[in-house]
Design an enzyme around this catalytic site. Structure first.
Site, PDB file in Angstrom:
ATOM      1  CG  HIS A 133     -20.006  62.098 -41.936  1.00 35.18           C
ATOM      2  ND1 HIS A 133     -18.841  61.548 -41.482  1.00 35.18           N
ATOM      3  CD2 HIS A 133     -19.667  62.933 -42.938  1.00 35.18           C
ATOM      4  CE1 HIS A 133     -17.827  62.034 -42.171  1.00 35.18           C
ATOM      5  NE2 HIS A 133     -18.309  62.878 -43.059  1.00 35.18           N
ATOM      6  NE  ARG A 134     -29.416  61.172 -42.594  1.00 38.66           N
ATOM      7  CZ  ARG A 134     -29.771  61.745 -43.729  1.00 38.66           C
ATOM      8  NH1 ARG A 134     -29.827  61.031 -44.816  1.00 38.66           N
ATOM      9  NH2 ARG A 134     -30.055  63.011 -43.762  1.00 38.66           N
TER      10      ARG A 134
END
Lengths: 359, 681
Positions: free
Chosen positions: B290-291
């Site tokens: 999800h970065r």
């Protein structure tokens, strides 16, 4: 101490491109060094020593470990053990100076990083418990010539440090608890034998100039070389005296070129020539353009004029671009830049013609 | 004892930096850097590109645009006065009013490639310790970079253990020092700005993912821009101070814009449907984790703030999304290597596929298989080949172009803890000579040769605590060092290995473009060998014998040239090849018993020429392989060039088994098959 005899620069037969290349970097150290590629025994180190011998003497501060000029100073002075010149200067008095020859510092292949950049002064540390900086080879080479034989065999990060300093003119040390900066403006001359492996492209690119040398294929010239060398070894003084006049002229031309360099002008048109030259032969990045311009200006200064001509640019390409032309992986460095350009031009023309026919 | 430091004696060495606003072109890189200056939470930039494209210049120039931050006077850790929880001892001690607060620009700290671990994390302050007899901490690079930017040039060449340390600290925001009797922790939050030239090797995926943004830089193709660029550089070098003055206004404006962006950043809002859009964008690119979503959100807010707006719109997201996705995406963006055949978008690739050599090459083995090639369905290879009379005329030799070049998986010789000498980048090893990175020190006071490579700093540190008592005892007023204090340096570095290529040049390799593919594989291995600084040798076997085409050398160029010119044709003397390989390795191993060579055996395994006429070729080869494979110092890798379609003999696999080595097909060698595309960066 008896002076060791040095073979005169002017007496070196042939190897014109190498000689000019070395002179260019001596005139303009901001070219950040020259890489000489070629076989052993092609007068590489003789040329460097010979040139250093005839150049005018330098004025340096007495006992300065960093070989600073009288008007130089820096971070290094604050922690320098030679406190006397610092005190004099702080009191507004000029530092004592001595004159000496340009130093040629040789960097052996086995050199460790701490010897190159400098390190903690062990003796002082143990006896006084104080942290003094022990200057390394880069400090010794300040305002002189740093000659690196077999640069391709050096440890990568040593080469990195060398090129960094050569380009910036400053050596920054951050190791073993010391953090230190001192000026290190030197002419970097690296030699290598390509058969033993290439330099990393990143490092190759950072050498300003690159020349290929090979032994002369001309019998007459080879005989000439042997004869001169034999005469030199028999009677060095006599031989040197014979070449003194030529040497002096050469030295004078280098000094004159150095002075003239600042006033050399380039027309806009020639800048475009340089840019298109680099685009034609396919050069990665922009360092090629910048170095080529500087080389052209230095050449103009050396040739005794104050505006850059197309000839200078053509000649500059031969020094500044051979190692920058984009290559296939594992392909050898090209020998003739102008040939590459002609080929590239031809291609472009060909494409244009083809396009013309289609239309 | 007088201190050598006299602050008053400082004669500054002025060297102005090239102004950020004077950099021609490279808009993406400049934008990425500005985004980080405005919002450090974006998480840094990785700048990838060829040499000489102002990567370092631009990154360094950013230092002059960073906004001012509040720090306390006398604080070496740049503690944030607004965060009491993180204060260092000095900050806690000083009175907490605002009088001790000063403002200075956030720093851009450069990490030199040759940095040691204690420089990075901080260590014992030598002078202070010696002077006062108490342990004092000297802040490292990580502490200096707190609330600023850590700049790493050529990050792909940085030592792995430093990378691990940086990642660890960057992840947690805290630097924990537990060494040399020191035990402390301090906050270290910084954005990492790094540059690299992909030609020089790749970056580990974990590190890659740590960078918020990634931009590619290439050189300008427009002559006018190039001219402007050289003109500016010339002007700068002629008179840096005057040059900077001409750009002072622009610099100030840009600096003000960044400062203003920092101010309004907390108020910037992002509509929730846009948040959904971001996650869809990331998903469509098959991003891991999800970065990316987070980075896009922060970067687009920063972009809006730089524009002076307090709401993010779609355009902002589009502007920054590519930079955040490029290095994380598993599809869509063409991987940096290998360049896909339809690569027409000008993507710079570290490896350009070598040109085909149409003039003297048969492009396609299928079109005209050399006569010596046997039908791929034959069962009893050896006998049939014998009968066919493999003494094909010389005219049967063929040249094949080099096929697809790819990035190879990591191949390493047998690992151990022996100290050795050498240089290169394949294996990490303890070094016996005094070169190599000083990684740590160890107590060697009782050992032989203890004084050979003394770690002065560690020795002094070991001695420092006892100085007062020892001085009293000895009556001397210098530092007293006892043998028990002696510490020796432990050095480590990567060295290259020795790689022997044994290449099958027989006619059977010519079939179905196999040779082109094999040459591609060898070329890939050579490129890998170059990046790791290996020494190489190459044996080619065909017809009746195996020849050492390339004696051990470091010149990968020569190997590449030989590879291009290597002809194919004739029969397969596999046994001879094994004997030759053994014969080549033997002297190398004698010269350096610590050598751990890697043998890459590229063949289809269809042996049909025995050494002894009475033996069956395959049996002989297997027997020999079993014999030679005993030496555990050598790692054998058999690369099978046999097509996987149709009838397989699996002969190469048997050879590999007999040698006790590994077995790969050409496809197995490709790094991309192992860890996905991102590894390729």
């Amino acid at each position: 101490m008896k002076q060791r005899n040095v073979y005169p620069f002017a007496a070196i037969a042939g190897q014109e491109r190498m000689k000019t290349g070395i002179m260019l970097t001596v005139i303009n150290p901001s070219l950040s060094g020259i890489l000489i590629r070629g076989e052993k025994g092609t007068a590489k180190s003789t040329a460097v020593r010979g040139l250093a011998e005839i150049l005018p003497l330098l004025e340096v501060i007495r006992d300065c470990p960093f070989h600073l000029a009288p008007d130089e100073g820096g971070d290094c002075c604050t922690e320098c053990r030679n406190g006397s010149c610092r005190d004099r200067r702080l009191n507004g008095k000029p530092a004592e100076t001595v004159k000496r020859k340009i130093a040629v510092v040789e960097l052996p292949v086995g050199a460790t990083e701490d010897r190159v950049v400098g390190t903690l002064d062990l003796e002082q540390a143990l006896q006084q418990g104080v942290k003094y900086f022990e200057p390394g080879l880069l400090a010794a080479a300040h305002r002189g010539i740093l000659y690196v034989d077999e640069v391709n065999l050096l440890d990568d990060h040593v080469v990195d440090v060398l090129l960094d300093s050569a380009a910036m003119g400053v050596n920054t040390v951050e190791r073993e608890g010391i953090s230190y900066t001192h000026p290190a403006r030197f002419t970097l001359v690296g030699t290598m034998n390509p058969e033993e492996g290439e330099l990393r492209p990143q490092l190759l690119d950072r050498f300003g100039l690159c020349v290929n040398v090979e032994g002369s294929r001309d019998t007459a010239e080879r005989v000439e070389i042997m004869e001169r060398r034999a005469t030199f070894e028999e009677q060095p003084e006599v031989f040197a005296a014979k070449w003194e006049e030529t040497s002096r002229e050469l030295a004078a031309s280098v000094v004159a070129a150095r002075d003239r360099y600042i006033s050399v002008r380039v027309e806009k048109q020639h800048l475009f020539d340089i840019a298109s030259y680099c685009i034609d032969v396919g050069v990665d990045g922009h360092r090629g353009d910048i170095i080529m311009l500087k080389t052209a200006k230095t050449l103009a200064a050396l040739h005794g004029h104050t505006t850059v001509t197309s000839n200078d640019i053509e000649e500059a390409a031969q020094y500044a671009l051979p190692h920058r032309v984009r290559r296939q992986p594992l392909q050898d460095i090209i020998q003739d830049v102008s040939q590459v350009r002609r080929a590239a031009r031809k291609n472009i023309e060909g494409e244009k013609n083809a396009a013309g026919k289609l239309l | 004892m007088s201190s050598p430091c006299t602050v008053t004696g400082r004669i500054p060495l002025q060297r102005p930096l090239y102004p950020f606003s004077a950099i021609v072109g490279q808009e993406r890189m400049k934008l990425a850097l500005l985004l980080n200056a405005a919002a450090p939470a974006v998480g840094g930039v990785l700048i990838r590109g060829e040499k000489g494209t102002a990567k370092s210049t631009t990154a360094r120039a950013l230092a002059q645009l960073l906004p001012e931050i509040a720090v306390r006077k006398g604080c070496t850790f740049a503690c944030d006065p607004a965060r009491p929880a993180e204060w260092c001892a000095a900050c806690r001690d000083t009175n907490r009013d605002d009088s001790s607060i000063v403002y200075r620009r956030a720093r851009l700290v450069t990490l030199p490639l040759n940095a040691t671990e204690d420089m990075l994390a901080g260590g014992l302050d030598f002078s202070a310790t010696m002077a006062n007899g108490t342990r004092a901490f000297q802040a490292g690079v990580l502490a200096k970079a707190h609330r600023g930017i850590l700049y790493i040039d050529e990050v792909n060449l940085l030592d792995d253990h430093l990378v691990d340390l940086i990642l660890d600290v960057a992840e947690s925001g805290v630097n924990v020092v537990e060494r040399e009797g020191l035990s402390l922790r301090h906050a270290a939050r910084f954005a990492i700005v790094a540059s690299m030239n992909p030609e020089e090797g790749s970056l580990r995926p974990q590190l890659l993912d740590r960078f918020g943004l990634c931009v590619e830089v290439t050189s300008e193709a427009d002559p006018a821009e190039r001219v402007q660029l050289i003109e500016r550089r010339e002007a700068f070098e002629a008179d840096p101070i005057a040059f900077c003055r001409t750009f002072a206004d622009e610099e100030a404006a840009l600096s003000a814009r960044v400062a203003r962006a920092r101010e309004i950043l907390p108020t910037v809002t992002l509509a929730s449907q846009l948040r959904k859009y971001i996650s869809e964008l990331a998903m469509s690119r098959n991003v891991a984790g999800h970065r990316a979503d987070l980075v896009i959100e922060r970067a687009s807010s920063a972009y809006a703030a730089l524009e002076g707006r307090d709401t993010v719109n779609v355009k902002d997201i589009m502007e920054v999304a590519e930079m955040a996705l490029r290095h994380r995406s598993r599809e869509a963006v063409p991987p940096p290597s290998p360049p896909p055949p339809d690569d027409d978008n000008g993507e710079e690739s570290p490896y350009r596929t070598p040109p085909q050599e149409p003039t003297r090459t048969r492009e396609d083995g299928e079109a005209s298989p050399p006569p010596a090639a046997f039908p791929s369905g034959s069962q009893d290879l050896s006998n049939q080949q014998e009968r066919q009379g493999g003494f094909g005329p010389a005219a049967a030799d063929a040249l094949f172009s080099i096929g697809e070049v790819f990035r190879v998986r990591r191949l390493q010789p047998v690992e151990d803890r022996l100290a050795r000498r050498g240089s290169g980048r394949r294996i990490r090893t303890r070094t016996a000579d005094k070169q190599g990175r000083y990684v740590r020190s160890r107590d060697n006071s009782g050992g032989q040769d203890a004084a050979r490579d003394i770690a002065i700093d560690a020795t002094l540190r070991a001695a420092a605590p006892y100085q007062i008592s020892r001085r009293v005892a000895t009556g001397r007023d210098t530092v007293v060092i006892r043998r028990q204090d002696w510490r020796e340096k432990v050095r480590e570095k990567r060295i290259g290995s020795f790689i022997l290529f044994v290449v099958d040049g027989s006619g059977s390799m010519g079939a179905r473009g196999r040779m082109a593919a094999s040459k591609g594989a060898i070329m890939s291995l050579l490129l890998d060998a170059y990046q790791k600084r290996d020494r190489l040798a190459m044996i080619v076997f065909r017809r009746r014998e195996a020849g050492l085409l390339l004696p051990p050398t470091s010149s990968v160029e020569v190997a590449g040239k030989l590879l291009r010119e290597m002809p194919v044709g004739g029969r397969t003397p596999l046994s001879a090849a094994l004997v030759k390989a053994h014969g080549t390795l033997e002297p190398q191993l004698l010269k350096d018993p610590n050598l751990r060579p890697l043998v890459i055996f590229i063949t289809d395994g269809k042996a049909n020429v025995p050494l002894d006429e009475r033996n069956r070729p395959m049996e002989e080869a297997l027997r020999l392989a079993g014999h030679i494979g005993i030496d555990s110092r050598v790692r054998w890798i058999v690369v099978d060039t046999e097509e996987r379609t149709g009838v397989c003999f699996g002969l190469a696999r048997r050879i590999a088994a007999a040698l006790g080595g590994e077995y790969y097909s050409i496809d197995d060698l490709k790094a991309s098959h192992l860890v996905g595309v991102i590894k390729g960066l």
